[in-house]
Design a protein around this motif. Structure first.
Motif, PDB file in Angstrom:
ATOM      1  N   LEU A   1     -39.700  29.458  38.979  1.00  0.00           N
ATOM      2  CA  LEU A   1     -40.347  29.211  37.497  1.00  0.00           C
ATOM      3  C   LEU A   1     -39.083  27.774  37.184  1.00  0.00           C
ATOM      4  O   LEU A   1     -40.209  27.444  36.607  1.00  0.00           O
ATOM      5  N   THR A   2     -38.482  27.821  37.604  1.00  0.00           N
ATOM      6  CA  THR A   2     -37.556  26.862  37.212  1.00  0.00           C
ATOM      7  C   THR A   2     -38.111  25.364  37.586  1.00  0.00           C
ATOM      8  O   THR A   2     -38.543  24.618  36.903  1.00  0.00           O
ATOM      9  N   SER A   3     -38.211  25.619  38.770  1.00  0.00           N
ATOM     10  CA  SER A   3     -39.210  24.599  39.489  1.00  0.00           C
ATOM     11  C   SER A   3     -40.722  23.884  38.593  1.00  0.00           C
ATOM     12  O   SER A   3     -40.902  23.010  38.922  1.00  0.00           O
ATOM     13  N   SER A   4     -41.483  25.220  38.681  1.00  0.00           N
ATOM     14  CA  SER A   4     -42.537  24.921  38.310  1.00  0.00           C
ATOM     15  C   SER A   4     -42.864  24.017  36.802  1.00  0.00           C
ATOM     16  O   SER A   4     -43.882  23.893  36.257  1.00  0.00           O
ATOM     17  N   LEU A   5     -41.869  24.370  36.395  1.00  0.00           N
ATOM     18  CA  LEU A   5     -41.593  24.343  34.744  1.00  0.00           C
ATOM     19  C   LEU A   5     -41.538  22.868  34.767  1.00  0.00           C
ATOM     20  O   LEU A   5     -41.624  22.005  34.144  1.00  0.00           O
ATOM     21  N   ALA A   6     -40.341  22.366  35.776  1.00  0.00           N
ATOM     22  CA  ALA A   6     -39.807  21.424  35.691  1.00  0.00           C
ATOM     23  C   ALA A   6     -41.007  20.130  36.158  1.00  0.00           C
ATOM     24  O   ALA A   6     -40.987  18.753  35.905  1.00  0.00           O
ATOM     25  N   ALA A   7     -42.119  20.182  36.810  1.00  0.00           N
ATOM     26  CA  ALA A   7     -43.531  19.860  36.746  1.00  0.00           C
ATOM     27  C   ALA A   7     -43.845  19.415  35.917  1.00  0.00           C
ATOM     28  O   ALA A   7     -44.174  18.251  35.739  1.00  0.00           O
ATOM     29  N   ILE A   8     -43.757  20.112  34.487  1.00  0.00           N
ATOM     30  CA  ILE A   8     -44.419  20.021  33.421  1.00  0.00           C
ATOM     31  C   ILE A   8     -43.145  18.791  32.953  1.00  0.00           C
ATOM     32  O   ILE A   8     -44.007  17.642  32.330  1.00  0.00           O
ATOM     33  N   ALA A   9     -42.412  18.537  32.929  1.00  0.00           N
ATOM     34  CA  ALA A   9     -41.297  16.987  32.323  1.00  0.00           C
ATOM     35  C   ALA A   9     -41.816  16.261  33.457  1.00  0.00           C
ATOM     36  O   ALA A   9     -41.616  15.336  33.131  1.00  0.00           O
ATOM     37  N   LEU A  10     -42.233  16.326  34.933  1.00  0.00           N
ATOM     38  CA  LEU A  10     -42.332  16.004  35.510  1.00  0.00           C
ATOM     39  C   LEU A  10     -44.404  14.336  35.541  1.00  0.00           C
ATOM     40  O   LEU A  10     -44.304  13.329  35.502  1.00  0.00           O
ATOM     41  N   PHE A  11     -44.611  15.894  34.516  1.00  0.00           N
ATOM     42  CA  PHE A  11     -46.076  15.073  34.502  1.00  0.00           C
ATOM     43  C   PHE A  11     -47.375  15.837  33.629  1.00  0.00           C
ATOM     44  O   PHE A  11     -47.804  16.991  34.219  1.00  0.00           O
ATOM     45  N   PRO A  12     -46.563  15.721  31.957  1.00  0.00           N
ATOM     46  CA  PRO A  12     -47.352  16.281  31.933  1.00  0.00           C
ATOM     47  C   PRO A  12     -48.145  16.105  30.884  1.00  0.00           C
ATOM     48  O   PRO A  12     -49.391  16.953  30.091  1.00  0.00           O
ATOM     49  N   LYS A  13     -49.063  14.867  31.103  1.00  0.00           N
ATOM     50  CA  LYS A  13     -50.173  14.642  31.264  1.00  0.00           C
ATOM     51  C   LYS A  13     -51.009  15.354  31.167  1.00  0.00           C
ATOM     52  O   LYS A  13     -52.223  15.546  30.470  1.00  0.00           O
ATOM     53  N   GLY A  14     -51.157  15.785  32.711  1.00  0.00           N
ATOM     54  CA  GLY A  14     -52.126  16.751  33.358  1.00  0.00           C
ATOM     55  C   GLY A  14     -52.182  17.641  32.138  1.00  0.00           C
ATOM     56  O   GLY A  14     -54.054  18.474  32.255  1.00  0.00           O
TER      57      GLY A  14
END
Length: 134
Positions: A72-85
């Motif tokens: 869950l934390t690693s998938s939510l970290a994708a938000i910080a890395l690629f928020p625009k999509g």
């Protein structure tokens, strides 16, 4: 001279370091995500109470066990890395993203880049050695 021949001329300790470094880099990123899973996951989840992506990920993975908190934390970290999509699809509210504490967002981005750098280094090293071997 191909890479394999050139690599074999290096001192043994440099060869070992070259081959172990991507694991150290990648595992440090994984360790950062694991630490965030226990220290910061609740803060992250409270920051995104109305975002569809976060709600779906929490329902999918849960937040109780080691594995589920890590994923869950690693998938939510994708938000910080690629928020625009996520924002353009409507899965994430930009106002909630702005409320994410900067130090947590920074850690998420650094952790993902460490994982990516370790993986890229490993694939490059193995590829060079495999492709240039006699």
């Amino acid at each position: 001279m191909n890479f394999s021949t050139w690599f074999e001329t290096w001192p043994l300790d440099l060869q070992i370091t070259f081959l172990l470094a991507p694991f150290a880099i990648g595992f440090s990123g994984l360790l950062m995500i694991l630490v965030m899973a226990y220290r910061n996951l609740d803060t992250i989840l409270h920051t995104f109470p109305n975002s569809g992506y976060v709600i779906r990920q929490k329902m999918l993975w849960g937040d109780s066990g080691l594995y589920s908190r890590f994923v869950l934390t690693s998938s939510l970290a994708a938000i910080a890395l690629f928020p625009k999509g996520h924002i353009s699809r409507g899965d994430l509210l930009e106002s909630e993203l702005r409320n994410l504490p900067h130090f947590i967002k920074h850690r998420m981005v650094v952790a993902w880049w460490l994982c990516f750098a370790g993986m890229a280094w490993l694939l490059l090293a193995v590829g060079l050695l495999k492709l240039t071997s006699d």
